[in-house]
Write a protein that holds these residues in place. Sequence first.
Motif, PDB file in Angstrom:
ATOM      1  N   HIS A 127      -6.699 -17.203  15.597  1.00 41.63           N
ATOM      2  CA  HIS A 127      -5.168 -17.068  15.612  1.00 41.63           C
ATOM      3  C   HIS A 127      -4.780 -17.212  17.170  1.00 41.63           C
ATOM      4  O   HIS A 127      -5.098 -16.176  17.685  1.00 41.63           O
ATOM      5  N   GLU A 128      -4.270 -17.926  17.611  1.00 42.12           N
ATOM      6  CA  GLU A 128      -3.631 -18.005  19.096  1.00 42.12           C
ATOM      7  C   GLU A 128      -2.540 -17.350  19.291  1.00 42.12           C
ATOM      8  O   GLU A 128      -1.533 -17.422  18.356  1.00 42.12           O
ATOM      9  N   MET A 143     -14.076 -21.775  14.712  1.00 50.78           N
ATOM     10  CA  MET A 143     -13.196 -21.357  15.338  1.00 50.78           C
ATOM     11  C   MET A 143     -11.673 -21.719  14.564  1.00 50.78           C
ATOM     12  O   MET A 143     -10.992 -21.364  15.007  1.00 50.78           O
ATOM     13  N   ASP A 144     -12.098 -21.926  13.239  1.00 52.31           N
ATOM     14  CA  ASP A 144     -11.022 -22.142  12.335  1.00 52.31           C
ATOM     15  C   ASP A 144     -10.205 -21.034  12.169  1.00 52.31           C
ATOM     16  O   ASP A 144      -9.065 -20.848  11.651  1.00 52.31           O
ATOM     17  N   ASP A 145     -10.898 -19.886  12.195  1.00 56.97           N
ATOM     18  CA  ASP A 145     -10.061 -18.722  11.747  1.00 56.97           C
ATOM     19  C   ASP A 145      -9.532 -17.862  12.982  1.00 56.97           C
ATOM     20  O   ASP A 145      -9.148 -16.889  12.815  1.00 56.97           O
ATOM     21  N   HIS A 185     -10.066 -11.651  15.566  1.00 60.30           N
ATOM     22  CA  HIS A 185      -9.757 -12.995  15.152  1.00 60.30           C
ATOM     23  C   HIS A 185      -8.472 -13.686  16.104  1.00 60.30           C
ATOM     24  O   HIS A 185      -8.093 -14.836  15.751  1.00 60.30           O
TER      25      HIS A 185
END
Length: 58
Positions: A5-6, A1-3, A18
């Motif tokens: 973007h909220e 989930m590092d990639d 993403h």
Amino acid sequence: MDDVHEIDFAPGYQPEAHERFCLDEFELPDWLQDENSLSVPNLLPSINSYLFRAAPDN
């Protein structure tokens, strides 16, 4: 989930693969608090009950 973007919620915007919407200060209604991914198939009766109870009289 590092990639992932909220982004802020924007009605009508279709997030890219993403992107995920972020909702600040959102609280679930009481009748939805105890639901989880396993109980989702059973939600329709709860939703209908809530909607018909909350609907104004015609």
